[in-house]
Design a protein around this motif. Structure first.
Motif, mmCIF file in Angstrom:
data_model
loop_
_atom_site.group_PDB
_atom_site.id
_atom_site.type_symbol
_atom_site.label_atom_id
_atom_site.label_comp_id
_atom_site.label_asym_id
_atom_site.label_seq_id
_atom_site.Cartn_x
_atom_site.Cartn_y
_atom_site.Cartn_z
ATOM 1 N N THR A 95 -14.116 -16.645 7.636
ATOM 2 C CA THR A 95 -15.452 -16.856 8.844
ATOM 3 C C THR A 95 -14.380 -17.235 10.583
ATOM 4 O O THR A 95 -14.917 -16.662 10.930
ATOM 5 N N THR A 96 -13.008 -17.314 10.242
ATOM 6 C CA THR A 96 -12.187 -17.250 11.189
ATOM 7 C C THR A 96 -12.209 -16.263 11.849
ATOM 8 O O THR A 96 -12.135 -14.682 11.300
ATOM 9 N N ARG A 97 -11.658 -15.759 13.600
ATOM 10 C CA ARG A 97 -11.207 -14.848 14.154
ATOM 11 C C ARG A 97 -10.329 -14.702 14.863
ATOM 12 O O ARG A 97 -9.645 -14.563 15.228
ATOM 13 N N ASN A 98 -9.292 -16.770 13.951
ATOM 14 C CA ASN A 98 -8.064 -17.011 14.973
ATOM 15 C C ASN A 98 -7.266 -15.899 13.586
ATOM 16 O O ASN A 98 -6.959 -16.317 12.406
ATOM 17 N N LEU A 99 -6.321 -15.886 14.244
ATOM 18 C CA LEU A 99 -4.421 -15.990 13.384
ATOM 19 C C LEU A 99 -3.605 -16.567 13.600
ATOM 20 O O LEU A 99 -3.166 -17.095 14.541
ATOM 21 N N TYR A 100 -2.549 -16.982 12.614
ATOM 22 C CA TYR A 100 -1.307 -18.038 12.342
ATOM 23 C C TYR A 100 -0.543 -16.896 11.984
ATOM 24 O O TYR A 100 -0.893 -16.665 10.396
ATOM 25 N N ILE A 101 0.447 -16.290 12.318
ATOM 26 C CA ILE A 101 1.101 -15.007 11.837
ATOM 27 C C ILE A 101 2.975 -16.584 11.758
ATOM 28 O O ILE A 101 2.846 -16.341 12.802
ATOM 29 N N GLU A 102 3.384 -16.085 10.717
ATOM 30 C CA GLU A 102 4.398 -16.770 10.362
ATOM 31 C C GLU A 102 5.200 -16.166 9.902
ATOM 32 O O GLU A 102 5.791 -14.467 9.464
ATOM 33 N N PHE A 553 -8.150 -20.531 11.493
ATOM 34 C CA PHE A 553 -6.788 -19.741 11.545
ATOM 35 C C PHE A 553 -6.699 -18.753 10.104
ATOM 36 O O PHE A 553 -6.418 -19.291 8.711
ATOM 37 N N ARG A 554 -6.532 -17.406 10.225
ATOM 38 C CA ARG A 554 -5.895 -17.358 9.446
ATOM 39 C C ARG A 554 -4.348 -16.678 9.297
ATOM 40 O O ARG A 554 -3.983 -15.756 9.862
ATOM 41 N N VAL A 555 -3.809 -16.949 7.818
ATOM 42 C CA VAL A 555 -2.318 -17.603 7.644
ATOM 43 C C VAL A 555 -1.575 -15.793 6.796
ATOM 44 O O VAL A 555 -2.136 -15.103 6.222
ATOM 45 N N PHE A 556 -0.576 -15.388 8.182
ATOM 46 C CA PHE A 556 -0.160 -14.001 7.681
ATOM 47 C C PHE A 556 1.072 -14.051 8.331
ATOM 48 O O PHE A 556 1.963 -14.817 8.588
ATOM 49 N N LYS A 557 2.075 -13.417 6.734
ATOM 50 C CA LYS A 557 4.032 -13.679 6.829
ATOM 51 C C LYS A 557 4.016 -12.432 6.903
ATOM 52 O O LYS A 557 3.582 -11.092 6.237
ATOM 53 N N VAL A 558 5.255 -11.995 7.794
ATOM 54 C CA VAL A 558 5.784 -10.613 8.258
ATOM 55 C C VAL A 558 6.388 -11.105 7.129
ATOM 56 O O VAL A 558 7.340 -11.695 6.499
ATOM 57 N N SER A 559 6.535 -8.907 6.652
ATOM 58 C CA SER A 559 7.338 -9.136 5.279
ATOM 59 C C SER A 559 8.185 -7.252 5.119
ATOM 60 O O SER A 559 7.321 -6.890 6.052
ATOM 61 N N ASP A 560 8.510 -6.576 4.383
ATOM 62 C CA ASP A 560 9.014 -5.889 3.640
ATOM 63 C C ASP A 560 7.640 -4.717 3.598
ATOM 64 O O ASP A 560 6.323 -5.428 3.295
ATOM 65 N N SER A 561 7.631 -3.152 4.224
ATOM 66 C CA SER A 561 6.574 -2.827 3.911
ATOM 67 C C SER A 561 6.392 -2.802 2.402
ATOM 68 O O SER A 561 7.184 -3.497 1.105
ATOM 69 N N ASN A 562 4.415 -2.671 2.587
ATOM 70 C CA ASN A 562 3.973 -3.050 0.857
ATOM 71 C C ASN A 562 4.552 -1.484 -0.455
ATOM 72 O O ASN A 562 4.211 -1.477 -1.522
ATOM 73 N N MET A 563 5.134 -0.314 0.414
ATOM 74 C CA MET A 563 5.256 0.891 -0.215
ATOM 75 C C MET A 563 6.723 0.958 -0.224
ATOM 76 O O MET A 563 7.851 0.525 0.157
#
Length: 687
Positions: A95-102, A553-563
């Motif tokens: 439900t959240t619209r906030n983002l936390y990017i690590e 908040f939705r947590v996302f982590k910077v990562s190498d490409s999925n491809m």
């Protein structure tokens, strides 16, 4: 063949596209190193177009530093990084619209640019102050020794000649700091709306360079203010005891800022209006009550005490009607009370005759009862009036430290020098936009998130937040003071007790989890009070939303490409590489990983609702109420495709390898065309 590149936009090509929009005749095409056609600038044509206004004079003002050219290239360089979702560390993911990017904020900003370009109203950052102990982001760790000498200013990049400088001088620190900040500010500007602003906290070490960088990136005309933040005096003064820092403010477009209606609500205005409403039409008594209110509240010396008059339109103060520039018109104007000419100000009138007539008709001019005094302008007070925020803040740093201790339940705050929450909340309120997007890409302990939640709770706003923070390891260092070491120990102990990794991101995420729960509890109490008042026959407590605040908040982590990296020239491809090129998705990447990366590359938001459904035994992602449908499972058939097409999504995504052959892929697009028609076509893409 994949419709996705797995790479963000090239900033240089983006700049050329902007130039082409203004001067299409100076843009041409050339081949890049891989033989692909790319746009380039015909500088001869550009110089001809600009004529004699181009300058080749070496003696001109320019802000520069060692490594500036590399920093400019870094700002334009695309990235193949992506964001991977981390649902287990998120709060209220659905439900959240906030983002936390690590992760590295430079990579994160590049990833976000395509999706959030021109959508952010406010950015607040608290970058490293460059005191000699701060962590400085080194964006290119693959430089050779020769390149390092260029960046350090020891070798001229153009001539390859050595400079006679001392690389250990203080200028090296400033250059590294400028190189770190420049590309991030360039990307920050791209995220801002035309009426957007950025607040940059800084101290004396780099305030000069912040001003210079801001002028360079945003333009000198878009400088707004250098706010003085008066805090606790430093413990080691020499000649002068400094107790202040700064917050430098720039905007994207000063013309749009003037139209945006920035300002802070003053609760005193509500009380003044209430006194007026309680007084009926007895204006003399209202003026008596106003005088008493200002005295009882010790406001006699405050500007609000000038609002001491009342008439049928409300409470007002008076102001001069002359021209402060001493160049106003001096025509004759009539006093309707006497029928005679008004006295003419020696500096001329501060308005035109046409404006005068409008003000007179609206009752906005206070005329004297004789001909020996000047008329004045009435300025009325209203409860919804906004005051321009002042460039001075008095803060109590201990207050925020104590609040952090209480929130974490520790005897020592687990984060040193947290930013003043009330100050940032005021910045948020000053933007006068209850639905705006706020970004902080040096988010630290998460004060900006806490401030936005607090303001949302106060005015029932729906502001969204994006926080970005590098997961810096928390550990003791010999360079730390005793106070800093105690903070580090408190943070490590807290994180270990809760089974969390010892890095700054974990402190930030835990802080906003706890702050959110605290604000939710406060909202619940307000709602209960309102319901109780309604039950007793009252009208309910004003200003309480029936909908709970978004504390997730939705947590996302910077990562190498999925491809997988399958972009090879023909002479680089070997027989052993061919099997691995059949499936271009890296092992271990989930369907949600692929969905997020495709939305980012497509320029679509990653904060909207994501539902998982089962269709013919396959997992289908339905995004934003069916706007996008995505399936990343093998064995895609025409019948399956038709079922999805019948729902007429705006976007549909599949993987190459999930179709038996190219003909099946082509047929999938044709099915969507046939079912959806020309009026509501579906854009179909393949990974």
């Amino acid at each position: 063949m994949s419709d996705f590149t797995g790479e963000t936009k090239d900033g240089t090509q983006g700049n050329i596209e902007e130039l082409m929009r203004l001067f299409p005749q100076v843009v041409t095409e050339t081949k890049d190193g891989n033989g692909r056609l790319v746009r380039s600038v015909d500088f001869v044509a550009l110089r001809e177009l600009l004529g004699d206004d181009t300058s080749e004079n070496d003696e001109r003002y320019d802000f520069t530093w060692a490594g500036k050219k590399e920093a400019m290239r870094e700002a334009a360089r695309p990235t193949r990084k992506t964001l991977r979702p981390c649902k287990e560390e998120s709060k209220n993911w659905d439900t959240t619209r906030n983002l936390y990017i690590e992760g590295d904020n430079l990579e994160a900003l590049k990833i976000l640019e395509n999706t959030y370009h021109g959508q952010v109203k406010m950015i607040y950052i608290d970058p490293p102050y460059n005191t000699g102990k701060d962590f400085i982001y080194h964006d290119d760790t693959s430089r050779s020794k020769h390149e390092e000498k260029i960046v350090a200013g020891e070798i001229d990049e153009e001539t390859d000649e050595r400079f006679t400088i001392n690389p250990e001088t203080n200028g090296r620190y400033h250059s590294d700091w400028c190189s770190m900040m420049y590309p991030r500010l360039v990307l920050a500007r791209k995220l801002l709306r035309d009426d957007g602003v950025i607040f940059i906290s800084i101290d004396d070490n780099e305030v000069k360079n912040v001003r210079e960088l801001g002028n360079y990136v945003f333009g000198e005309t878009n400088f707004i203010a250098q706010i003085v933040v008066d805090a606790t005096p430093k413990n080691d003064p020499y000649v002068v005891s400094t107790a202040h820092e700064y917050c430098v403010v720039f905007c994207k477009n000063v013309g749009k800022i003037k139209e945006a209606g920035y300002g802070v609500h003053n609760p005193l205005y509500d009380q003044v209006v209430q006194i007026y409403n309680n007084g009926g039409a007895n204006y003399a008594q209202i003026e008596v009550e106003l005088k008493k209110f200002y005295k009882d509240a010790s406001l006699q010396d405050d500007n609000i005490a000038n609002y001491k008059y009342a008439d049928e339109r409300g409470v007002f103060r008076t102001g001069p009607l002359d021209d402060p520039q001493s160049s106003g018109p001096k025509d004759e104007r009539i006093n309707p009370l006497t029928g005679n000419k008004c006295m003419t100000p020696t500096r001329g009138w501060g308005c035109s005759p046409a404006t005068w007539e409008v003000w007179k008709k609206n009752g906005e001019i206070l005329f004297p009862k004789d001909d020996e005094h000047l008329p004045s302008r009435k300025v009325y007070i209203t409860s919804d009036r906004l005051d321009v925020m002042r460039a001075y803040f008095k803060v109590q740093t201990r207050k925020d430290t104590d609040a952090l201790k209480k929130l974490f339940g520790t005897s020592v705050a687990p984060f040193s020098n947290p930013k003043p929450m009330e100050m940032i909340r005021t910045f948020v309120e000053n933007c006068s936009d209850a639905n705006m997007l706020v970004v902080d890409f040096f988010s630290g302990s998460g004060t900006t998130f806490h401030a936005v939640l607090s303001q949302n709770c106060m005015d029932n706003g729906h502001r969204k937040v994006i926080l970005i923070q590098l997961p810096e390891k928390i550990e003791e260092s010999s360079r730390q003071s005793n106070k800093e070491r105690k903070v580090t120990q408190a943070a490590v102990q807290f994180l270990m007790e809760h089974g969390l990794p010892c890095n700054v991101c974990e402190i930030g995420k835990e802080r906003i989890r706890r702050a959110g729960e605290k604000i939710l509890a406060e909202w619940t109490e307000k709602l209960k009070s309102r319901e109780n008042e309604l039950a007793l026959g009252g009208d309910g407590a004003a200003g309480v939303s029936a909908l709970p605040p978004d504390i997730g908040f939705r947590v996302f982590k910077v990562s190498d490409s999925n491809m997988e990296d399958v972009f090879y020239s023909p002479n680089e491809v070997t027989q052993t590489m061919l099997p691995g090129m059949v499936n271009n998705v890296k092992e271990g990447r989930t369907g949600l990983d692929l969905l997020i990366s495709t939305r980012l590359e497509w320029g679509l938001s990653i904060d909207c609702p994501i539902d998982e459904e089962t269709v013919d035994g396959k997992t289908v992602f339905s995004v934003d109420g069916g706007q996008m449908l995505a399936c990343f499972e093998t064995g895609i058939t025409d019948a399956f495709v038709k079922k999805l097409a019948m729902r007429k999504p705006q976007f549909a995504i599949f993987r190459d390898i999930d179709f038996k052959d190219s003909a099946a892929k082509i047929n999938a697009r044709e099915i969507f065309k046939a079912v959806c028609g020309k009026d509501a076509p579906t854009e179909v893409r393949f990974l």
